[in-house]
Design an enzyme around this catalytic site. Sequence first.
Site, PDB file in Angstrom:
ATOM      1  N   LYS A  77       0.860  -1.192   0.000  1.00 47.09           N
ATOM      2  CA  LYS A  77       0.000   0.000   0.000  1.00 47.09           C
ATOM      3  C   LYS A  77       0.891   1.236   0.000  1.00 47.09           C
ATOM      4  CE  LYS A  77      -3.794   1.819   2.928  1.00 47.09           C
ATOM      5  NZ  LYS A  77      -4.578   1.517   4.146  1.00 47.09           N
ATOM      6  N   SER A 152      -9.479   1.324   3.199  1.00 43.14           N
ATOM      7  CA  SER A 152      -8.674   2.183   2.357  1.00 43.14           C
ATOM      8  C   SER A 152      -7.640   1.429   1.513  1.00 43.14           C
ATOM      9  CB  SER A 152      -7.975   3.232   3.220  1.00 43.14           C
ATOM     10  OG  SER A 152      -7.078   2.603   4.118  1.00 43.14           O
ATOM     11  N   SER A 176      -9.359  -1.248   7.206  1.00 43.97           N
ATOM     12  CA  SER A 176      -8.841  -1.028   5.851  1.00 43.97           C
ATOM     13  C   SER A 176      -8.132  -2.192   5.178  1.00 43.97           C
ATOM     14  CB  SER A 176      -7.896   0.169   5.853  1.00 43.97           C
ATOM     15  OG  SER A 176      -8.661   1.326   5.785  1.00 43.97           O
TER      16      SER A 176
END
Length: 475
Positions: A77, A152, A176
Amino acid sequence: MAKFYSSLSEIKGGLQSGKITVEELVKDYLSQIEKNAHLNAFNEVFGQEALQQAKDLDKRLKQGKTGKLAGMVIAIKDNICYKDHKVSASSKILAGFKSIYSATIVERLLAEDAIIIGRCNCDEFAMGASNESSYYGPVKNYADETKVSGGSSGGSAVAVQAGMCHAAIGTDTGGSVRQPAAFCGVVGLKPTYGRISRHGLIAYASSFDQAGPITRSVEDAALLLEVMAGADEYDSTTAQKPVPAYAADLKKSTEKKKIAYLQESISSPGVDSEVKNTLINAIDKLRAEGHTVKPIAFEYLDYLVPAYYILVTAEASSNLARFDGVHYGYRSPAATDLVTTYKKSRSDGFGKEVKRRIMLGTFVLSAGYYDAYYAKAQKVRRLIQEKTDKIFEEYDFILMPTAPEPAYSIGKEVTDPVVSYLADIFTVQASLTGVPAISLPSGNNSKGLPLGLQLLAKHFNEQELLNFSKYFMEL
Ligand code: GLN
């Protein structure tokens, strides 16, 4: 056509028998990334570098000198620092910024021969649950491109879902890793707070943030956890507890367990009916197998989301103060002095959702309101922790949906942010209490959209959670 390997052991089999090479694997992933570029899962692909690493690894494989993750091509990420690579947290304010060191988890993954193929799109500063707050735009779900990826860690989940890499690392502050995993039909694990070092993650809410693997199998989640977990001198909140051999000791659970589920996840009108049915089916199957599965009432359910949002925005307002137009990335060209550098860089550099949260967090921490909001939310967090501990005195696991509904349409008009925040209802309990939680793919709904179920376990009971997950997946 890219081949979807179910686990690293399958890849290793192919490497050992000479059927595939790591270089071919990386080429496959790169072509899949190119073919699916419109999904917007990656903020940057480290193509050449990954190919070079693959070639080196192929040589070392012949000599038999390789780490546990040899053959594992992963994505990270874009809020995880990787030395000499850009990191942006999908925010304009970090445009052009390069990490000067690697996160501890990145070092540990590389030391075991993982290859990092790129950095994945996410909500800006990991704030969101649909990847729509990213400066680089939303990520499309591979199962239906009109739907969100979840967030996310949306890019990370879609990268795994679409076979653009074998596994990915996300971060989970309030869901997330788990929620995008559920929306994309893959496994997402949030370990116990303190199990994995946060050093080198761009902080959102430091007392909640944890990195976690997004994988195609429980086995790979166990392996990645094993590699990343453990004490770190750069993060004093990491636990000193020894790290079990999660992967080697992964055994399909055989004992009869006691499982609680939230009554409201079945009775509440806010939960999608197919999500409810998936949960009911799982409960029926578990009961038929002889497990004790009982409904529980969680009297603080209505306070989970408010307490979470007060605390995380408070922490975020402090953590994000460092992005001032001086130290990192973007500086407004209109700035003329120190104050306008701060004001204009932050005004232009942060997106709407991030600004909303910085303001909310600043408000709940301000002198006149601290006791009414921040201090009170801390007390509520404690009550939620105590109640959760009580449940775990009686039960081994808590079972619930990962999200109240499947992936929804990109751009769905949301005029009230509170409506989006409420969708975090099932993921924030584990975050407020720090217990480990895993989202497991649980089939598709009638429209072909993936659904996920979540299991929570006691602090540091990852092994038991993983063992039971392995069993649960085959149920
Ligand atoms: N949706 C939650 C939030 O916006 C969780 C995000 C996360 O875990 N990073 O805060």
